[in-house]
Motif scaffolding. Structure first.
Motif, PDB file in Angstrom:
ATOM      1  N   THR A  64     -26.305  45.217  77.922  1.00  0.00           N
ATOM      2  CA  THR A  64     -26.007  45.513  75.828  1.00  0.00           C
ATOM      3  C   THR A  64     -26.911  44.319  75.498  1.00  0.00           C
ATOM      4  O   THR A  64     -28.189  44.477  74.888  1.00  0.00           O
ATOM      5  N   ILE A  65     -26.764  42.928  75.831  1.00  0.00           N
ATOM      6  CA  ILE A  65     -26.887  41.578  75.111  1.00  0.00           C
ATOM      7  C   ILE A  65     -28.412  41.726  75.803  1.00  0.00           C
ATOM      8  O   ILE A  65     -29.846  41.436  75.211  1.00  0.00           O
ATOM      9  N   VAL A  66     -28.644  42.138  77.214  1.00  0.00           N
ATOM     10  CA  VAL A  66     -30.220  42.296  77.927  1.00  0.00           C
ATOM     11  C   VAL A  66     -31.271  43.020  77.754  1.00  0.00           C
ATOM     12  O   VAL A  66     -32.287  43.146  76.370  1.00  0.00           O
ATOM     13  N   GLY A  67     -30.767  44.119  77.323  1.00  0.00           N
ATOM     14  CA  GLY A  67     -31.646  45.562  76.316  1.00  0.00           C
ATOM     15  C   GLY A  67     -32.283  45.492  74.831  1.00  0.00           C
ATOM     16  O   GLY A  67     -32.918  45.727  74.530  1.00  0.00           O
ATOM     17  N   GLU A  68     -30.677  45.482  74.347  1.00  0.00           N
ATOM     18  CA  GLU A  68     -30.968  45.551  73.386  1.00  0.00           C
ATOM     19  C   GLU A  68     -31.150  44.472  72.413  1.00  0.00           C
ATOM     20  O   GLU A  68     -31.832  44.110  71.495  1.00  0.00           O
TER      21      GLU A  68
END
Length: 148
Positions: A64-68
């Motif tokens: 989530t951190i990497v993608g969003e």
């Protein structure tokens, strides 16, 4: 015990919200790197302990951190080749984390962590002030010598 965990979670959330309110965009990206790397350390520990729930939550958080967060913060229109390259790298990291989750693969977790560490280091360098010029005020104020 459950009430204490909820209280700690609420405290952590307030602390995070407080720290992000006064943060610059540069600092926010730095926090994203730290959060993703922290989640990867927890994921690694989950794999090593065979705690699949912990591993799954941590990998999901990192993804989530990497993608969003990181990937979502890219401006592909104005960012040019650098933004496009980062977008591809973040997509690769997401794919690696999916595979790490499926196969309980600490090598893939470590691979993504290493990539994030390199980017985090480079990001930290951006914030540092430019190096001081070689000439000191005393030498630069000296008059030029005629004929030299």
């Amino acid at each position: 015990m459950l009430a204490a965990q909820r209280a700690m979670g609420a405290y952590a959330k307030v602390g995070l919200e407080t720290s992000t309110m006064g943060a610059s965009p540069h600092q926010l990206i730095q926090m994203l790197f730290e959060g993703a790397r922290s989640a990867l350390a927890i994921a690694r520990r989950g794999v090593e302990r065979r705690d699949l729930a912990e591993k799954g939550r941590a990998i999901t958080r990192a993804m989530t951190i990497v993608g969003e967060g990181l990937r979502g913060s890219l401006d592909l229109t104005r960012g040019g080749e650098i933004a496009a390259n980062l977008d591809a790298l973040y997509a690769y990291m997401e794919a690696e984390l999916i595979a790490a989750n499926l196969h309980n693969d600490t090598h893939r977790i470590d691979n993504v962590d290493g990539l994030l560490a390199s980017l985090q280091s480079a990001w930290s360098e951006i914030a540092r002030p430019a190096a001081a010029p070689l000439a000191t005020p005393a030498t630069s104020a000296m008059p030029a010598v005629a004929g030299a």
